[in-house]
Design an enzyme around this catalytic site. Structure first.
Site, PDB file in Angstrom:
ATOM      1  N   GLY A   1      42.113 -10.596  10.447  1.00  9.59           N
ATOM      2  CA  GLY A   1      42.911  -9.455   9.979  1.00  9.59           C
ATOM      3  C   GLY A   1      44.345  -9.773   9.608  1.00  9.59           C
ATOM      4  N   SER A   2      44.630 -11.011   9.180  1.00  7.55           N
ATOM      5  CA  SER A   2      46.025 -11.288   8.811  1.00  7.55           C
ATOM      6  C   SER A   2      46.410 -10.548   7.528  1.00  7.55           C
ATOM      7  CB  SER A   2      46.279 -12.795   8.685  1.00  7.55           C
ATOM      8  OG  SER A   2      45.654 -13.322   7.545  1.00  7.55           O
TER       9      SER A   2
ATOM     10  N   ARG B   1      31.033  -8.929   4.155  1.00  7.62           N
ATOM     11  CA  ARG B   1      29.691  -8.502   3.723  1.00  7.62           C
ATOM     12  C   ARG B   1      29.776  -7.993   2.300  1.00  7.62           C
ATOM     13  NH1 ARG B   1      26.418  -8.591   7.875  1.00  7.62           N
ATOM     14  NH2 ARG B   1      27.494  -8.646   9.869  1.00  7.62           N
TER      15      ARG B   1
ATOM     16  N   ASN C   1      39.434  -5.725  -3.331  1.00  5.89           N
ATOM     17  CA  ASN C   1      39.093  -6.866  -2.473  1.00  5.89           C
ATOM     18  C   ASN C   1      40.079  -8.008  -2.699  1.00  5.89           C
ATOM     19  OD1 ASN C   1      37.417  -8.538  -0.740  1.00  5.89           O
ATOM     20  ND2 ASN C   1      36.656  -9.544  -2.601  1.00  5.89           N
TER      21      ASN C   1
ATOM     22  N   HIS D   1      40.367 -12.097  -2.531  1.00  6.92           N
ATOM     23  CA  HIS D   1      39.472 -13.259  -2.522  1.00  6.92           C
ATOM     24  C   HIS D   1      40.308 -14.538  -2.608  1.00  6.92           C
ATOM     25  CE1 HIS D   1      35.777 -15.482  -2.998  1.00  6.92           C
ATOM     26  NE2 HIS D   1      36.359 -16.147  -3.975  1.00  6.92           N
TER      27      HIS D   1
END
Ligand code: GAR
Length: 200
Positions: free
Chosen positions: A12-13, A91, A107, A109
């Site tokens: 969770g950084s 997921r 998101n 990435h």
């Protein structure tokens, strides 16, 4: 103030970078909830410390993937969030969820998409021998890391890099572009035209 929800599976950084940006006032938005699929995710402690409500959907406790995804969809709807931020959520979301929140899921990435989608992006970059890599924030569509790109940042790949050292260097940039992309979304400054995202 508009609200977003975060989905994270582990450390969770990136979630912490969002919390810090809200505290510093550079991200004028409210984090409504953390949703995690992992009951031992360190992200949970970060949320508790910041006073952010948490929903744990322990993937292992569902009979199958579809039961988990249905529960996740219900929880996502219940947040009332304008935006969902996948910050190390490991997921792939199923099509029904992606279609329930079109252009409202973002998101981060750890590669310069469209190179090296999916898992172990930093390892993929090293194995391929690229000289630069980086990170991307993109909108989620029904493919794996294929949606329209909002922001990207480059980092050099050094000759003696390991997967860990490269991941650390990329992570520093992730912590910059994720809050920035969330801010742009919240301010209504993203104009999506096909694959291209224009920033107003
Ligand atoms: C980050 O590097 C993020 O980009 C990556 O997982 C890490 C999570 O770190 N996500 C993916 O690989 C998704 N395919 P964090 O939990 O400390 O934010």
């Amino acid at each position: 103030m508009k609200g977003f929800a975060v989905m994270a599976s582990g450390r969770g950084s990136n979630f912490q970078a969002l919390i810090d940006a809200m505290k510093e006032g550079t991200l004028p938005a409210c984090c409504l909830r953390l949703i995690t699929d992992n009951p031992s995710a360190y992200a949970i402690e970060r949320a508790e410390k910041a006073g952010i409500p948490v929903t744990v959907l322990d993937y292992a406790s569902y009979p199958d993937r579809s039961a988990y995804e249905q529960a996740l969809l219900r929880e996502m709807r219940a947040t009332g969030a304008d935006l969902f931020v996948l910050a190390g959520y490991m997921r792939i979301l199923d099509r029904e969820i992606v279609e329930a929140f079109p252009r409202r899921i973002l998101n981060i990435h750890p590669a310069l998409l469209p190179s090296f989608p999916g898992l172990h992006a930093q390892r993929q970059a090293l194995e391929h021998g690229v000289r630069v890599s980086g990170c991307s924030v993109h909108l989620v569509d029904s493919g794996t890391d294929t949606g329209p790109i909002i922001l990207q940042r480059c980092v050099r790949v050094e000759q003696d890099d390991t997967e860990e050292s490269l991941a650390d260097r990329i992570l520093e940039e992730e912590h910059r572009i994720l809050p920035e992309a969330v801010r742009l979304f919240m301010e209504g400054r993203l104009n999506v035209q096909g694959r291209r995202v224009r920033i107003r």
